[in-house]
Motif scaffolding. Structure first.
Motif, PDB file in Angstrom:
ATOM      1  N   TRP A  13      38.625  43.152  35.656  1.00 43.38           N
ATOM      2  CA  TRP A  13      39.791  43.316  36.073  1.00 43.38           C
ATOM      3  C   TRP A  13      40.637  44.234  35.310  1.00 43.38           C
ATOM      4  CZ3 TRP A  13      41.305  37.258  35.557  1.00 43.38           C
ATOM      5  CH2 TRP A  13      40.671  36.916  36.675  1.00 43.38           C
ATOM      6  N   MET A  54      47.002  41.498  46.241  1.00 43.40           N
ATOM      7  CA  MET A  54      46.854  40.047  46.968  1.00 43.40           C
ATOM      8  C   MET A  54      46.681  40.009  48.447  1.00 43.40           C
ATOM      9  SD  MET A  54      49.266  36.776  46.271  1.00 43.40           S
ATOM     10  CE  MET A  54      51.012  37.439  47.055  1.00 43.40           C
ATOM     11  N   ARG A  83      40.173  40.589  48.847  1.00 44.48           N
ATOM     12  CA  ARG A  83      40.053  39.382  48.921  1.00 44.48           C
ATOM     13  C   ARG A  83      38.879  38.698  47.586  1.00 44.48           C
ATOM     14  NH1 ARG A  83      37.195  37.022  54.479  1.00 44.48           N
ATOM     15  NH2 ARG A  83      39.451  37.615  55.131  1.00 44.48           N
ATOM     16  N   ASP A  86      37.554  38.383  43.842  1.00 50.89           N
ATOM     17  CA  ASP A  86      38.135  38.456  42.548  1.00 50.89           C
ATOM     18  C   ASP A  86      37.631  39.659  41.868  1.00 50.89           C
ATOM     19  OD1 ASP A  86      35.742  37.451  42.451  1.00 50.89           O
ATOM     20  OD2 ASP A  86      36.334  35.838  41.129  1.00 50.89           O
ATOM     21  N   TRP A 143      39.956  42.519  41.912  1.00 53.78           N
ATOM     22  CA  TRP A 143      41.339  42.347  41.635  1.00 53.78           C
ATOM     23  C   TRP A 143      41.775  43.173  40.615  1.00 53.78           C
ATOM     24  CZ3 TRP A 143      41.669  36.254  41.756  1.00 53.78           C
ATOM     25  CH2 TRP A 143      41.731  35.738  43.222  1.00 53.78           C
ATOM     26  N   LEU A 174      46.972  40.447  39.213  1.00 53.11           N
ATOM     27  CA  LEU A 174      46.563  39.400  39.911  1.00 53.11           C
ATOM     28  C   LEU A 174      45.589  38.344  39.405  1.00 53.11           C
ATOM     29  CD1 LEU A 174      46.774  38.633  42.805  1.00 53.11           C
ATOM     30  CD2 LEU A 174      44.978  39.881  43.671  1.00 53.11           C
ATOM     31  N   GLY A 175      44.456  39.124  38.554  1.00 50.07           N
ATOM     32  CA  GLY A 175      43.534  37.993  37.790  1.00 50.07           C
ATOM     33  C   GLY A 175      44.268  37.048  36.868  1.00 50.07           C
ATOM     34  N   TYR A 217      47.315  36.052  37.156  1.00 49.56           N
ATOM     35  CA  TYR A 217      47.959  35.131  37.593  1.00 49.56           C
ATOM     36  C   TYR A 217      47.290  34.043  38.616  1.00 49.56           C
ATOM     37  CZ  TYR A 217      50.816  33.349  41.752  1.00 49.56           C
ATOM     38  OH  TYR A 217      51.310  32.532  42.943  1.00 49.56           O
ATOM     39  N   SER A 218      46.098  34.326  38.947  1.00 50.78           N
ATOM     40  CA  SER A 218      45.004  33.638  39.406  1.00 50.78           C
ATOM     41  C   SER A 218      44.650  32.352  38.173  1.00 50.78           C
ATOM     42  CB  SER A 218      43.961  33.897  39.967  1.00 50.78           C
ATOM     43  OG  SER A 218      43.048  34.664  38.812  1.00 50.78           O
ATOM     44  N   TRP A 219      44.670  32.811  37.001  1.00 50.32           N
ATOM     45  CA  TRP A 219      44.434  31.902  35.757  1.00 50.32           C
ATOM     46  C   TRP A 219      45.568  30.983  35.622  1.00 50.32           C
ATOM     47  CZ3 TRP A 219      41.675  35.392  31.688  1.00 50.32           C
ATOM     48  CH2 TRP A 219      40.238  35.396  31.920  1.00 50.32           C
ATOM     49  N   GLN A 231      47.877  30.026  37.841  1.00 47.48           N
ATOM     50  CA  GLN A 231      47.902  29.016  38.777  1.00 47.48           C
ATOM     51  C   GLN A 231      47.034  27.867  38.685  1.00 47.48           C
ATOM     52  OE1 GLN A 231      50.053  28.683  41.410  1.00 47.48           O
ATOM     53  NE2 GLN A 231      51.037  30.233  39.964  1.00 47.48           N
ATOM     54  N   ARG A 232      45.654  28.189  38.104  1.00 46.73           N
ATOM     55  CA  ARG A 232      44.707  27.175  37.811  1.00 46.73           C
ATOM     56  C   ARG A 232      44.964  26.060  36.727  1.00 46.73           C
ATOM     57  NH1 ARG A 232      38.841  29.498  36.502  1.00 46.73           N
ATOM     58  NH2 ARG A 232      39.322  30.987  38.017  1.00 46.73           N
TER      59      ARG A 232
END
Length: 322
Positions: A113, A257, A261, A263, A266, A270-271, A273-275, A277-278
């Motif tokens: 990333w 985003m 599509r 990862d 990314w 954005l990466g 943010y995905s962490w 959210q997890r």
């Protein structure tokens, strides 16, 4: 000569003497003392204003440094210390352990990333700067048919929010085969009407037409004049355009985003943010990784700001001399 005769011969009568005695006398102070009072009063006002300005600057500095300080302190803490100790001060120092977890978690995808963000920001900013300087120089130095209409479209495009272009851009990228590729992040970054307008305004004041005429008389071509003369005179504008776009591209979130599509393509924002959210993982606290990753992600921008500030300083000095 007696006292009576002096009183009688004096032009001031007794009534005038009494009035003068009743009239409050104003003592004329020396000029240097009056000037001293004015200067002390003025100095007092200036001192009060200076204190207010200093207090405002200190508050603004605390407001600006506070989040950065919290980020530095939190990135050095363990998972337990992050939630149980003072948020603004250090606990057990575990920054290197956090960095090791950051670059090894999920097969080291944070490094991917980080590389993607660097590629998108540098490639996009270089193309963005070249296109903007060339277009702005052309609009400022050349007269051609439709120049006013072109400027009207450029200025009118300022009124269109970028979010409105998301769906048309998505459909266009799908038809062109650019969707979910790195080119969806790089090619659209080359074009910005605001940067073209900024370059045009700067070129009108920084590039003298007499110098271009002298170069043409000496036999220089238009491309050589632009790359060897005009572009060097527009260094400050180029540095400003490059740096502004680099910061915007590095912090880009909505565009990647929508257009990316996988990862592995990314950017770092954005990466992270995905962490976030997890939430939590069975082995690693992702909140701590997000904080440490945010600290690492700010380092390239700090280095770039420090490295390019001399161009802005030279531009300000040149403007003061003019």
């Amino acid at each position: 000569m007696t006292l009576t005769s002096l009183t009688a011969d004096s032009p001031r009568t007794e009534e005038e003497v009494q009035k003068s005695a009743l009239k409050p006398r104003r003592r004329n102070r020396p000029k240097k003392f009056r000037d001293g009072d004015d200067s002390s009063e003025l100095s007092g006002k200036r001192g009060g204003s200076r204190i207010v300005v200093i207090i405002g600057l200190v508050l603004f500095a605390l407001y600006s440094i506070g989040p950065a300080w919290w980020l530095v302190v939190s990135s050095t803490k363990t998972k337990e210390d992050l939630y149980t100790t003072d948020a603004m001060w250090f606990a057990n120092f575990s920054l290197f352990d956090n960095l090791a977890s950051l670059f090894t978690y999920q097969d080291g995808i944070f490094g991917v990333w980080l590389w993607n963000s660097t590629l998108y920001a540098f490639a996009g900013s270089i193309g963005h700067t070249l296109v903007s300087l060339a277009a702005g120089y052309g609009l400022a130095m050349y007269s051609f048919r439709g120049k006013g209409t072109t400027m009207g479209f450029i200025i009118g495009s300022f009124l269109i929010p970028g979010a409105l272009l998301t769906i048309p851009s998505y459909l266009l990228f799908v038809q062109m085969g650019l969707y979910d590729t790195i080119w969806a992040m790089i090619i659209p970054a080359f074009f910005s009407p605001f940067a073209v307008y900024l370059a045009k305004i700067y070129a009108e004041g920084a590039v003298p037409s007499e110098l271009l005429e002298a170069a043409r008389i000496d036999g220089a071509g238009e491309y050589r004049i632009f790359f060897q003369i005009a572009s060097r005179l527009m260094t400050t504008a180029g540095a400003t355009i490059f740096l502004l776009h680099f910061v915007g591209s590095w912090n880009a979130f909505f565009g990647p985003m929508v257009f990316l599509r996988g990862d592995d393509k990314w950017p770092v924002m954005l990466g992270l943010y995905s962490w976030l959210q997890r939430g939590t993982d069975s082995t690693v606290d992702l909140t701590g990784l997000v904080i440490t990753g945010s600290l690492v992600a700010t380092i390239p921008m700090v280095v770039l700001m420090v490295a390019m500030q001399r161009y802005w300083r030279s531009g300000v000095a040149m403007g003061s001399l003019k």
